[in-house]
Scaffold this motif. Sequence first.
Motif, short mmCIF file in Angstrom:
data_model
loop_
_atom_site.label_atom_id
_atom_site.label_comp_id
_atom_site.label_asym_id
_atom_site.label_seq_id
_atom_site.Cartn_x
_atom_site.Cartn_y
_atom_site.Cartn_z
N ALA A 76 0.82 -1.21 0.00
CA ALA A 76 0.00 0.00 0.00
C ALA A 76 0.86 1.26 0.00
N LEU A 77 1.97 1.22 0.75
CA LEU A 77 2.85 2.39 0.80
C LEU A 77 3.62 2.56 -0.51
N ALA A 78 4.03 1.44 -1.12
CA ALA A 78 4.72 1.52 -2.41
C ALA A 78 3.80 2.12 -3.46
N ASP A 79 2.51 1.76 -3.42
CA ASP A 79 1.54 2.34 -4.35
C ASP A 79 1.43 3.85 -4.19
N GLN A 80 1.73 4.33 -2.97
CA GLN A 80 1.67 5.78 -2.73
C GLN A 80 3.04 6.44 -2.92
N GLY A 81 4.00 5.68 -3.46
CA GLY A 81 5.28 6.27 -3.83
C GLY A 81 6.37 6.20 -2.78
N PHE A 82 6.13 5.49 -1.69
CA PHE A 82 7.17 5.38 -0.65
C PHE A 82 8.11 4.22 -0.97
N ALA A 83 9.39 4.42 -0.67
CA ALA A 83 10.39 3.36 -0.88
C ALA A 83 10.45 2.50 0.37
N VAL A 84 9.77 1.35 0.35
CA VAL A 84 9.79 0.43 1.49
C VAL A 84 10.21 -0.95 0.99
N HIS A 85 11.20 -1.52 1.66
CA HIS A 85 11.73 -2.80 1.21
C HIS A 85 11.55 -3.91 2.22
N ARG A 86 11.33 -3.56 3.49
CA ARG A 86 11.10 -4.56 4.53
C ARG A 86 10.17 -3.94 5.57
N PRO A 87 9.51 -4.79 6.38
CA PRO A 87 8.52 -4.26 7.33
C PRO A 87 9.09 -3.21 8.27
N ALA A 88 10.38 -3.35 8.61
CA ALA A 88 10.98 -2.36 9.51
C ALA A 88 10.95 -0.96 8.88
N ASP A 89 10.95 -0.89 7.53
CA ASP A 89 10.85 0.42 6.87
C ASP A 89 9.50 1.08 7.16
N VAL A 90 8.44 0.24 7.29
CA VAL A 90 7.12 0.77 7.62
C VAL A 90 7.15 1.38 9.02
N ALA A 91 7.76 0.62 9.98
CA ALA A 91 7.86 1.14 11.35
C ALA A 91 8.68 2.43 11.38
N ALA A 92 9.71 2.51 10.51
CA ALA A 92 10.54 3.72 10.47
C ALA A 92 9.74 4.92 9.97
N LEU A 93 8.86 4.70 8.96
CA LEU A 93 8.02 5.79 8.47
C LEU A 93 7.06 6.27 9.56
N VAL A 94 6.55 5.31 10.35
CA VAL A 94 5.65 5.68 11.46
C VAL A 94 6.42 6.49 12.50
N ALA A 95 7.65 6.06 12.78
CA ALA A 95 8.48 6.79 13.76
C ALA A 95 8.76 8.20 13.27
N ASP A 96 8.82 8.38 11.94
CA ASP A 96 9.03 9.71 11.37
C ASP A 96 7.72 10.48 11.21
N ALA A 97 6.63 9.93 11.76
CA ALA A 97 5.32 10.58 11.75
C ALA A 97 4.82 10.87 10.33
N VAL A 98 5.05 9.91 9.42
CA VAL A 98 4.49 10.03 8.07
C VAL A 98 3.02 9.63 8.15
N PRO A 99 2.08 10.56 7.87
CA PRO A 99 0.67 10.28 8.15
C PRO A 99 0.11 9.08 7.41
N GLU A 100 0.53 8.88 6.13
CA GLU A 100 -0.01 7.73 5.37
C GLU A 100 0.36 6.42 6.06
N ALA A 101 1.62 6.34 6.53
CA ALA A 101 2.08 5.10 7.19
C ALA A 101 1.37 4.91 8.53
N THR A 102 1.23 6.00 9.28
CA THR A 102 0.59 5.90 10.60
C THR A 102 -0.86 5.46 10.46
N ALA A 103 -1.57 6.01 9.48
CA ALA A 103 -2.97 5.64 9.28
C ALA A 103 -3.09 4.16 8.90
N LEU A 104 -2.21 3.70 8.01
CA LEU A 104 -2.27 2.29 7.60
C LEU A 104 -1.98 1.35 8.76
#
Length: 372
Positions: free
Chosen positions: A262-290
Motif C-alpha cells: 500500500a505504501l509503495a503504491d503511494q510512492g514510498f520506498a519500502v523494502h522490509r517491514p521495519a521500513d514501515v515502522a521507520a516511516l511511522v516513527a518519522d510521523a508520516v501520516p499515510e504510514a501511521t494511518a495504515l
Amino acid sequence: MRGAQGDLLRLVATGQAESRAELSRLSGLAPSSVSLRVEELLDAALLVEEGAGTSRGGRRPRRLRVSPTAGLLAVADLGAHHARLALLDLSGVPLVVEERPCDIALGPEATLDWMAAAFDDLLRSHAPPGVPLRGVGTSVPGPVDPATGRVVSPSRMPGWNAFPVADHLGAHYDLPVLVENDANLMAVGEARAWPGCDNLMVLKAGSGIGCGLIVEGRLHRGRGAAGDISHVRVRADSSAMCSCGHPDCLEAYASGAALMGALADQGFAVHRPADVAALVADAVPEATALVRNAGRLIGEVLTVLVNFINPDAIVVGGSLSGAEPLISAVRAAVYERCLPLATRDLEIAVTRTGPDAALLGAGSLLLDAVLA
Ligand SMILES: [Zn+2]
C-alpha cells in the motif's frame, strides 16, 4: 543424557534448579539418587559446580550450572529476506547472533543448504575447541506439520509446500533437528520473560501475521496450524485478494507485506517491514494511518480469541512491533470489545525478549529434543 539424567540436566539448564535439594524436590527422585546422577553428570563434564547458591540459612550451597563445554545448539530464525543465526550453549545463552540476507523464494534446497553452510561458518569462527554440536533447529515462516517436519501450504514460500525441511537439514547433521513455525518459537522464547503468566498469546507482526499460543505454560501446537490467524476473514467486500487465494483475509490488509504494498503504491520506498515502522516513527501520516488500521483489524480478530482463551498477556513482537500505533490500536480494540473479566488483568505489551525470541525458543525446544 537420557532418562532421569536428562531430566535433571534440563532442570538446571532452564534455571529451575541450581542445587541437589531443588533437583530432588522438582524431580521427585530421592536425594541419594539425585546425588549419584549429579556426580555422573559432573564426571561427564556436562554439569559444573561453582560458587555459592542462594542460601536459606546454614551452609551456603554450591551452585550447579550446565557446563559451557557441554555442547552447542545451532539455531536459525528464517524470514522472507533475512535469517538470524545463532550458536547457543545448552542453557540457551547465545555465543553469537548474526543476521544475514537470504531469499526463501529461491526454494527450500538452496535456502537450507545456505543455512547449513552459514552454521558451519559460525561454528568455525565461534565454537570453542572440543565443544560438540548437539542439535540444529530453524523456524520457518509458515505452518509446519509437527509429525513430519514438513511445511504445509505456506504463503509467499514458493516451492516449499510439503518439502521435508527436517529431513533435508538432518542430512547435513547426524543430530536432533527441530523445525517449527516462527510465531510458535517466538512464543516459547518470549514465555521465559513472563514469569507467572502461564497463558500467553504472542503475536508476530512482520511480513506476515502469526500468533503463538502458550497454554498452561506449554506451547499449544494443535495439529500444527494452531495460532494461525492470518487467514481469518475481516471484511466482506472482496476488496483485497490474499496470497491464499481467498479475498479479505487479515493478512491481505494488516500484514507487513500488505502495508508495504500500500505504501509503495503511494510512492514510498519500502523494502522490509521495519521500513514501515521507520516511516511511522518519522510521523508520516499515510504510514501511521495504515498501521493504525492494521492494529484495529488485528485487535478485532484478537477479541474473539481473548474471550475464548482468556490469556494473561498478549505480547507483540516482529519487525512491526516497534510501531506504537499498532499496539495502541490492538489495545483499544481488545479493551473496548472484550468481556471485563477477560481484560481486567490482561496486559498487552511489546516483546520483552526482542528480536532473538524465536532463537531462544528454538534453543529451548531443541534442548528437549536433545535430552529426549
Ligand atoms: Zn488468506
